[in-house]
Design a protein around this motif. Sequence first.
Motif, PDB file in Angstrom:
ATOM      1  N   LYS A   1      18.659   9.018  -2.637  1.00 28.21           N
ATOM      2  CA  LYS A   1      17.669   7.955  -2.766  1.00 28.21           C
ATOM      3  C   LYS A   1      16.513   8.214  -1.804  1.00 28.21           C
ATOM      4  O   LYS A   1      16.716   8.649  -0.678  1.00 28.21           O
ATOM      5  CB  LYS A   1      18.299   6.591  -2.474  1.00 28.21           C
ATOM      6  N   VAL A   2      15.313   7.939  -2.269  1.00 29.14           N
ATOM      7  CA  VAL A   2      14.114   8.231  -1.482  1.00 29.14           C
ATOM      8  C   VAL A   2      13.494   6.930  -0.979  1.00 29.14           C
ATOM      9  O   VAL A   2      13.270   6.001  -1.757  1.00 29.14           O
ATOM     10  CB  VAL A   2      13.068   8.985  -2.337  1.00 29.14           C
ATOM     11  N   PRO A   3      13.195   6.832   0.314  1.00 28.38           N
ATOM     12  CA  PRO A   3      12.554   5.626   0.832  1.00 28.38           C
ATOM     13  C   PRO A   3      11.124   5.501   0.311  1.00 28.38           C
ATOM     14  O   PRO A   3      10.437   6.498   0.098  1.00 28.38           O
ATOM     15  CB  PRO A   3      12.578   5.824   2.350  1.00 28.38           C
ATOM     16  N   CYS A   4      10.692   4.261   0.126  1.00 27.16           N
ATOM     17  CA  CYS A   4       9.345   4.024  -0.382  1.00 27.16           C
ATOM     18  C   CYS A   4       8.818   2.704   0.168  1.00 27.16           C
ATOM     19  O   CYS A   4       9.528   1.687   0.142  1.00 27.16           O
ATOM     20  CB  CYS A   4       9.372   3.989  -1.912  1.00 27.16           C
ATOM     21  N   VAL A   5       7.587   2.727   0.670  1.00 23.40           N
ATOM     22  CA  VAL A   5       6.926   1.511   1.127  1.00 23.40           C
ATOM     23  C   VAL A   5       5.632   1.369   0.331  1.00 23.40           C
ATOM     24  O   VAL A   5       4.744   2.224   0.412  1.00 23.40           O
ATOM     25  CB  VAL A   5       6.617   1.554   2.634  1.00 23.40           C
ATOM     26  N   MET A   6       5.534   0.295  -0.452  1.00 23.08           N
ATOM     27  CA  MET A   6       4.362   0.027  -1.279  1.00 23.08           C
ATOM     28  C   MET A   6       3.641  -1.207  -0.758  1.00 23.08           C
ATOM     29  O   MET A   6       4.277  -2.207  -0.422  1.00 23.08           O
ATOM     30  CB  MET A   6       4.769  -0.209  -2.733  1.00 23.08           C
ATOM     31  N   LEU A   7       2.312  -1.145  -0.720  1.00 19.76           N
ATOM     32  CA  LEU A   7       1.517  -2.272  -0.264  1.00 19.76           C
ATOM     33  C   LEU A   7       0.280  -2.398  -1.144  1.00 19.76           C
ATOM     34  O   LEU A   7      -0.527  -1.460  -1.221  1.00 19.76           O
ATOM     35  CB  LEU A   7       1.111  -2.091   1.200  1.00 19.76           C
ATOM     36  N   ASP A   8       0.175  -3.507  -1.829  1.00 21.01           N
ATOM     37  CA  ASP A   8      -0.965  -3.779  -2.705  1.00 21.01           C
ATOM     38  C   ASP A   8      -1.186  -2.647  -3.714  1.00 21.01           C
ATOM     39  O   ASP A   8      -2.308  -2.191  -3.940  1.00 21.01           O
ATOM     40  CB  ASP A   8      -2.225  -4.001  -1.864  1.00 21.01           C
ATOM     41  N   GLY A   9      -0.094  -2.161  -4.281  1.00 22.52           N
ATOM     42  CA  GLY A   9      -0.163  -1.131  -5.309  1.00 22.52           C
ATOM     43  C   GLY A   9      -0.328   0.289  -4.799  1.00 22.52           C
ATOM     44  O   GLY A   9      -0.436   1.222  -5.589  1.00 22.52           O
ATOM     45  N   THR A  10      -0.333   0.467  -3.465  1.00 26.63           N
ATOM     46  CA  THR A  10      -0.511   1.793  -2.876  1.00 26.63           C
ATOM     47  C   THR A  10       0.758   2.229  -2.155  1.00 26.63           C
ATOM     48  O   THR A  10       1.350   1.455  -1.402  1.00 26.63           O
ATOM     49  CB  THR A  10      -1.683   1.795  -1.867  1.00 26.63           C
ATOM     50  N   ASP A  11       1.161   3.477  -2.371  1.00 27.44           N
ATOM     51  CA  ASP A  11       2.310   4.036  -1.675  1.00 27.44           C
ATOM     52  C   ASP A  11       1.865   4.453  -0.275  1.00 27.44           C
ATOM     53  O   ASP A  11       1.073   5.383  -0.112  1.00 27.44           O
ATOM     54  CB  ASP A  11       2.849   5.245  -2.441  1.00 27.44           C
ATOM     55  N   ILE A  12       2.375   3.767   0.768  1.00 27.73           N
ATOM     56  CA  ILE A  12       1.984   4.066   2.147  1.00 27.73           C
ATOM     57  C   ILE A  12       3.123   4.717   2.928  1.00 27.73           C
ATOM     58  O   ILE A  12       3.052   4.820   4.152  1.00 27.73           O
ATOM     59  CB  ILE A  12       1.486   2.806   2.882  1.00 27.73           C
ATOM     60  N   THR A  13       4.145   5.163   2.224  1.00 26.68           N
ATOM     61  CA  THR A  13       5.339   5.704   2.885  1.00 26.68           C
ATOM     62  C   THR A  13       4.997   6.803   3.882  1.00 26.68           C
ATOM     63  O   THR A  13       5.573   6.860   4.975  1.00 26.68           O
ATOM     64  CB  THR A  13       6.326   6.262   1.836  1.00 26.68           C
ATOM     65  N   ASN A  14       4.087   7.683   3.518  1.00 24.66           N
ATOM     66  CA  ASN A  14       3.755   8.818   4.379  1.00 24.66           C
ATOM     67  C   ASN A  14       2.360   8.726   5.001  1.00 24.66           C
ATOM     68  O   ASN A  14       1.837   9.707   5.524  1.00 24.66           O
ATOM     69  CB  ASN A  14       3.882  10.117   3.577  1.00 24.66           C
ATOM     70  N   VAL A  15       1.770   7.546   4.943  1.00 22.99           N
ATOM     71  CA  VAL A  15       0.446   7.329   5.544  1.00 22.99           C
ATOM     72  C   VAL A  15       0.620   7.112   7.048  1.00 22.99           C
ATOM     73  O   VAL A  15       1.538   6.402   7.462  1.00 22.99           O
ATOM     74  CB  VAL A  15      -0.237   6.107   4.892  1.00 22.99           C
ATOM     75  N   PRO A  16      -0.221   7.701   7.889  1.00 22.41           N
ATOM     76  CA  PRO A  16      -0.118   7.491   9.340  1.00 22.41           C
ATOM     77  C   PRO A  16      -0.186   6.004   9.692  1.00 22.41           C
ATOM     78  O   PRO A  16      -0.895   5.236   9.014  1.00 22.41           O
ATOM     79  CB  PRO A  16      -1.341   8.242   9.890  1.00 22.41           C
ATOM     80  N   PRO A  17       0.525   5.570  10.733  1.00 25.90           N
ATOM     81  CA  PRO A  17       0.596   4.143  11.081  1.00 25.90           C
ATOM     82  C   PRO A  17      -0.760   3.457  11.177  1.00 25.90           C
ATOM     83  O   PRO A  17      -0.929   2.338  10.680  1.00 25.90           O
ATOM     84  CB  PRO A  17       1.311   4.152  12.436  1.00 25.90           C
ATOM     85  N   GLY A  18      -1.733   4.105  11.778  1.00 25.37           N
ATOM     86  CA  GLY A  18      -3.030   3.486  11.992  1.00 25.37           C
ATOM     87  C   GLY A  18      -3.871   3.326  10.744  1.00 25.37           C
ATOM     88  O   GLY A  18      -4.916   2.663  10.776  1.00 25.37           O
TER      89      GLY A  18
END
Length: 232
Positions: A61-78
Amino acid sequence: MEPYFCAKNLYRAFDLIAIDFSCAAQKSSMTVIVGKSGSGKSTVLRLIAGLEQFTTRSDGKVPCVMLDGTDITNVPPGKRGVGMVFQNHALFSHMNVLENVAYGLRARGVNKKDAREKAAFMLEQLGLAGFEKRFPATLSGGEAQRVSLARTLIVQPRLVLFDEPLSSLDAPLRKHLADDIRKSQAREQFTGVFVTHDIAEAKTVADTIIVMEAGKKKWQGAPIDFCEEMIR
């Protein structure tokens, strides 16, 4: 209806516990995660914020974080559009209150005059008019937490994470600030995930409550259906 925020298969393994967690929330709602100390609540927030790395799962299983329709799983914190309010305030000791609140806008290229005007307005909204020239060392715990909240909200994050922000305060002040956070959410319309171990605090700020136990979701429901026995 697709959720505004969704976190799936968040997984982080430690020696004594493995966090395995998923949740979702609609826009402008507040999700509160409660549980005993060590249940994994703060780790979930850090995984959502990108401040902690996932552990590779054996089940594929692959982790995924979505916010407002955008995949931010690998986006830098800032660059995620996620703000965080900590228990220890994390204010800059060498800056006064106005400079602390304006900092995020200045870092994003807003000119000094506009940043200061917006910071002063945000302070007024949170009952801190007149505190502009004070320094963090002169503030009470409740005042410092309000400044921390103002500094987070002024950049209009799409998601705000609260890591037990009121736990160091006494009970009456916790209740007062919990009310303030709920009012701020209604005014600013941000989506929030709030971690606490305090029952009254959870019921004050929540639209949805999630109970965590040993790294996993034990229960989820409305504040009216939540009772203290669920985290004993």
